[in-house]
Design a protein around this motif. Structure first.
Motif, mmCIF file in Angstrom:
data_model
loop_
_atom_site.group_PDB
_atom_site.id
_atom_site.type_symbol
_atom_site.label_atom_id
_atom_site.label_comp_id
_atom_site.label_asym_id
_atom_site.label_seq_id
_atom_site.Cartn_x
_atom_site.Cartn_y
_atom_site.Cartn_z
ATOM 1 N N THR A 123 45.014 31.580 50.631
ATOM 2 C CA THR A 123 44.481 31.726 49.275
ATOM 3 C C THR A 123 45.357 32.638 48.437
ATOM 4 O O THR A 123 45.710 32.316 47.288
ATOM 5 C CB THR A 123 43.049 32.280 49.328
ATOM 6 O OG1 THR A 123 42.213 31.348 50.022
ATOM 7 C CG2 THR A 123 42.496 32.521 47.941
ATOM 8 N N ILE A 124 45.712 33.781 48.993
ATOM 9 C CA ILE A 124 46.532 34.739 48.255
ATOM 10 C C ILE A 124 47.904 34.150 47.942
ATOM 11 O O ILE A 124 48.404 34.223 46.811
ATOM 12 C CB ILE A 124 46.658 36.048 49.048
ATOM 13 C CG1 ILE A 124 45.287 36.735 49.163
ATOM 14 C CG2 ILE A 124 47.673 36.982 48.390
ATOM 15 C CD1 ILE A 124 45.241 37.863 50.179
ATOM 16 N N GLY A 125 48.526 33.538 48.952
ATOM 17 C CA GLY A 125 49.850 32.957 48.735
ATOM 18 C C GLY A 125 49.834 31.815 47.734
ATOM 19 O O GLY A 125 50.685 31.745 46.831
ATOM 20 N N LEU A 126 48.855 30.914 47.878
ATOM 21 C CA LEU A 126 48.807 29.758 46.981
ATOM 22 C C LEU A 126 48.439 30.148 45.555
ATOM 23 O O LEU A 126 48.859 29.483 44.603
ATOM 24 C CB LEU A 126 47.823 28.717 47.506
ATOM 25 C CG LEU A 126 48.290 27.882 48.691
ATOM 26 C CD1 LEU A 126 47.235 26.842 49.046
ATOM 27 C CD2 LEU A 126 49.623 27.204 48.414
ATOM 28 N N SER A 127 47.663 31.205 45.396
ATOM 29 C CA SER A 127 47.326 31.624 44.028
ATOM 30 C C SER A 127 48.589 32.005 43.262
ATOM 31 O O SER A 127 48.693 31.765 42.051
ATOM 32 C CB SER A 127 46.339 32.796 44.048
ATOM 33 O OG SER A 127 46.953 33.992 44.512
ATOM 34 N N ALA B 56 40.255 34.036 36.857
ATOM 35 C CA ALA B 56 40.133 34.383 38.279
ATOM 36 C C ALA B 56 41.168 33.591 39.060
ATOM 37 O O ALA B 56 41.174 32.361 39.055
ATOM 38 C CB ALA B 56 38.727 34.061 38.783
ATOM 39 N N ASN B 57 42.056 34.300 39.731
ATOM 40 C CA ASN B 57 43.095 33.660 40.542
ATOM 41 C C ASN B 57 43.489 34.618 41.655
ATOM 42 O O ASN B 57 43.792 35.781 41.406
ATOM 43 C CB ASN B 57 44.321 33.321 39.685
ATOM 44 C CG ASN B 57 45.335 32.476 40.433
ATOM 45 O OD1 ASN B 57 44.961 31.548 41.147
ATOM 46 N ND2 ASN B 57 46.612 32.784 40.285
ATOM 47 N N GLY B 58 43.434 34.136 42.880
ATOM 48 C CA GLY B 58 43.738 34.986 44.035
ATOM 49 C C GLY B 58 42.584 35.868 44.449
ATOM 50 O O GLY B 58 42.743 36.769 45.282
ATOM 51 N N ALA B 59 41.392 35.609 43.920
ATOM 52 C CA ALA B 59 40.210 36.414 44.268
ATOM 53 C C ALA B 59 39.590 35.900 45.573
ATOM 54 O O ALA B 59 39.601 34.705 45.854
ATOM 55 C CB ALA B 59 39.182 36.353 43.157
ATOM 56 N N ILE B 60 39.058 36.830 46.357
ATOM 57 C CA ILE B 60 38.294 36.481 47.558
ATOM 58 C C ILE B 60 36.929 37.152 47.404
ATOM 59 O O ILE B 60 36.820 38.370 47.461
ATOM 60 C CB ILE B 60 39.000 36.942 48.836
ATOM 61 C CG1 ILE B 60 40.381 36.281 48.959
ATOM 62 C CG2 ILE B 60 38.158 36.612 50.067
ATOM 63 C CD1 ILE B 60 41.194 36.744 50.145
ATOM 64 N N LEU B 61 35.920 36.328 47.180
ATOM 65 C CA LEU B 61 34.602 36.805 46.813
ATOM 66 C C LEU B 61 33.671 36.783 48.009
ATOM 67 O O LEU B 61 33.383 35.726 48.582
ATOM 68 C CB LEU B 61 34.043 35.913 45.694
ATOM 69 C CG LEU B 61 32.654 36.220 45.145
ATOM 70 C CD1 LEU B 61 32.583 37.643 44.613
ATOM 71 C CD2 LEU B 61 32.289 35.220 44.051
ATOM 72 N N ASP B 62 33.183 37.953 48.413
ATOM 73 C CA ASP B 62 32.244 38.051 49.524
ATOM 74 C C ASP B 62 30.827 37.699 49.054
ATOM 75 O O ASP B 62 30.343 38.282 48.083
ATOM 76 C CB ASP B 62 32.230 39.466 50.109
ATOM 77 C CG ASP B 62 33.425 39.721 51.020
ATOM 78 O OD1 ASP B 62 34.262 38.817 51.181
ATOM 79 O OD2 ASP B 62 33.513 40.834 51.566
#
Length: 247
Positions: A167-171, A236-242
């Motif tokens: 997710t982080i890389g592809l963002s 929102a780009n590269g976010a990881i939402l718990d």
């Protein structure tokens, strides 16, 4: 109106996301591996909400099947604006020392390879520099990625941690190409994935110990996914939402 493809959409979080997307007026391609009846049921529910539905069978670990899934979705819906990388599995709870090679291969093949193949095809079909119209990708990870799931699913936890990195890389890779990439990390959610891991009561049992004192629902996770797909999340780009109730 948006057109979205959801892998593993015949049940659980994927199905809940399909139905919520339909409530927004979006058209949905419902991918499934083997349960055609469940996929058709989800499609009927989407259509009952006034939206278009398309069922697409395909094993996400099969490169040709993933490409065909995207071809069918693009042709059937008239383009894609969003992809939810959701298909995943767990196996019965075990410490790593007791896990077989066959189990490890299945968990990593579906959760990691399947997700990477899906994300790759989304990048190929949706990137503006490749003739696509851009859009959004949401990856369904898990709180296991940061908790580790000791004595239960360290293989699954490791697989989901790989999706956080993806997710982080592809963002960063796809943001300039018109695709926002974000992830959600569900916690203890009431779906049948726990039964497939041999603990049907796991979410309710462990959810009681979260700060919110309960397990979550697939509908609650779907709300976060649909928001990340929507224009309301345009920055929102590269976010990881718990989505874990604070666990």
């Amino acid at each position: 109106m948006k057109n979205i493809l959801i892998t593993g959409a015949s049940r659980g979080i994927g199905r809940a996301t399909a139905l919520l997307a339909a409530d927004r007026g979006w058209s949905v391609a419902i991918n499934y591996a083997s349960d055609a009846a469940a996929a058709r049921s989800a499609a009927r529910e989407v259509e009952a909400r006034g939206s278009r539905a398309l069922t697409v069978q395909g094993d996400v670990t099969d490169e040709a099947a993933v490409a065909a899934m995207f071809d069918t979705a693009l042709d059937g819906l008239g383009g894609l604006d969003g992809v939810v990388v959701n298909a995943g599995v767990v196996a019965p709870s075990l410490p790593l020392a007791e896990m077989s090679l066959e189990r490890l291969q299945r968990v990593f093949d579906i959760n990691v390879l399947g997700s990477y193949l899906t994300a790759r095809e989304a990048a190929r079909r949706m990137s503006t520099d490749r003739g696509g119209r851009g859009g959004a990708m949401v990856v369904v990870s898990s709180a296991a990625a940061r908790l580790g799931s000791p004595n239960e699913y360290v293989d699954y936890a490791g697989a989901k941690a790989a999706l956080d990195a993806m997710t982080i890389g592809l963002s960063k890779e796809l943001g300039p190409r018109g695709i926002r990439v974000n992830a959600v990390r569900p916690g203890l959610i009431e779906t049948d994935i726990h039964a497939s891991g041999g603990q049907p009561d796991r979410a309710a049992r462990l959810g009681a110990a979260t700060p919110l004192g309960r397990a979550g629902s697939a509908d609650e996770v779907a709300e976060s996914i649909v928001w990340l797909l929507s224009d309301a999340a345009a920055y929102a780009n590269g976010a990881i939402l718990d989505i874990t109730g604070g666990r």
